[in-house]
Design an enzyme around this catalytic site. Structure first.
Site, PDB file in Angstrom:
ATOM      1  N   ASP A 296      -9.816   2.802   2.830  1.00 55.91           N
ATOM      2  CA  ASP A 296      -9.790   2.096   4.119  1.00 55.91           C
ATOM      3  C   ASP A 296     -10.355   2.966   5.242  1.00 55.91           C
ATOM      4  OD1 ASP A 296      -8.670  -0.318   3.287  1.00 55.91           O
ATOM      5  OD2 ASP A 296      -6.622   0.422   3.495  1.00 55.91           O
TER       6      ASP A 296
ATOM      7  N   LYS B  65       0.806  -1.225   0.000  1.00 57.86           N
ATOM      8  CA  LYS B  65       0.000   0.000   0.000  1.00 57.86           C
ATOM      9  C   LYS B  65       0.842   1.281   0.000  1.00 57.86           C
ATOM     10  CE  LYS B  65      -3.967  -1.954   2.405  1.00 57.86           C
ATOM     11  NZ  LYS B  65      -4.973  -1.751   3.444  1.00 57.86           N
TER      12      LYS B  65
END
Ligand code: ATR
Length: 294
Positions: free
Chosen positions: A111, A75
């Site tokens: 997220d 990420k």
């Protein structure tokens, strides 16, 4: 699974290392099936070296892939590799969703917003709340920023390595958002001091993932009875952290809601509409049961 793969089937891909236990293919393919879209979602295990991740991004872009999900450990790296970053990814310093448009790659982070959506679904509004977060890795950073953006009034980050917690707190305070964020070491007396005025406790450490793990914190007796205790882990469904909180009479929530809602918000990135949350929950639960039987 998509019913008919043919010469027109579009692709959405997941990059991670490893990915074999990911629930994302089950969720997204169930969503595509519901919509009747000729799309397939496939998970690819891509080695963590930058050349490998960069080659995967370039290759999937060239192949006309619609977009990507990115998971651990890529990420942060993908943040440096995409052509453009949305504000959500810039702040989180991590990308979990990529859109390919006109040959360019744009990185997003769903997220944090997914986490907030899972809290709201549980009836918890972060506005004006005091939060205690265990851990200071990428997941803690994402969740902390999201809570700050959603109006939490105070955030305490308790971490084994104090510097890492302080870095996150500094970044939050620099953004000029409302909460007063600060870091403390993982010391029992300090945590007990703040327990009585805490509304939300979150475990972002990996402790609880493996059988026999000792939870990062085990004394929930001093938290007010309205406190919501969250573990970002969703497999196992009930970690020792959540079990102890439940035994102390507190409300608990695992990380499945965050997983489902980040997926639903990734559809906004790729398709301009949110994904079907109920279908995602059902697909994720059933895939998780099958994974655990392997
Ligand atoms: P991610 O980036 O996926 O959130 P991570 O970077 O591995 O995961 O972060 C995990 C967090 O859990 C870290 O803050 C780590 O503490 P350190 O910053 O001191 O490394 C914390 N953590 C991991 N194992 C731990 C343990 N045994 N005890 C206490 N904290 C732990």
């Amino acid at each position: 699974m998509p019913l008919n793969i043919d010469a027109k089937t579009g692709l959405v891909a997941l990059l991670g290392w490893p990915v074999s236990h990911s629930l994302s293919p089950a969720m997204h393919n169930a969503g595509f099936k519901l919509k009747g879209w000729n799309l397939a979602y496939l998970a690819f295990a891509v080695r963590p070296e930058e050349e490998a991740v960069s080659a995967a991004l370039t290759g999937l872009n060239a192949l006309g892939c619609v977009g990507l999900n990115v998971t651990v450990p890529h990420k942060e790296m993908v943040c440096r590799l995409v052509d453009q970053l949305d504000k959500s990814a810039k702040h989180a310093r991590a990308v979990n969703a990529v859109l390919f448009r006109d040959g360019r790659s744009i990185g997003f982070n769903t997220d944090g917003a997914g986490f907030i959506a899972s809290l709201r679904e549980r009836g918890f509004s972060p506005e004006g709340k005091s939060v205690l977060i265990f851990g200071a890795g990428g997941a803690a950073r994402g969740v902390t920023l999201a809570l700050a953006g959603a109006g939490a009034s105070s955030i305490v980050i308790a971490n084994r390595t104090l510097d890492k917690g302080e870095n996150i707190a500094r970044d939050i305070n620099r953004l000029g958002l409302q909460p007063n964020a600060h870091a403390i070491p993982l010391e029992s007396a300090l945590i007990k001091d703040i327990a009585s005025h805490t509304d939300l406790v979150i475990n972002t450490t990996p402790l609880g993932l493996h059988p026999g793990d000792i939870p990062v914190w085990d004394d929930f007796s001093l938290f007010p009875s309205h406190t919501l205790v969250v573990d970002l882990i969703y497999n196992p469904e009930v970690t020792p952290f959540l079990r102890l909180a439940h035994l102390a009479g507190l409300t608990t929530m695992n990380g499945l809601g965050m997983l489902v809602h980040q997926a639903a918000l990734a559809w906004n990135v790729w398709f301009g509409c949110p994904g079907p949350v109920d279908v995602f929950y059902k697909a994720a639960r059933s895939a998780s049961q099958s994974n655990n039987q392997i």
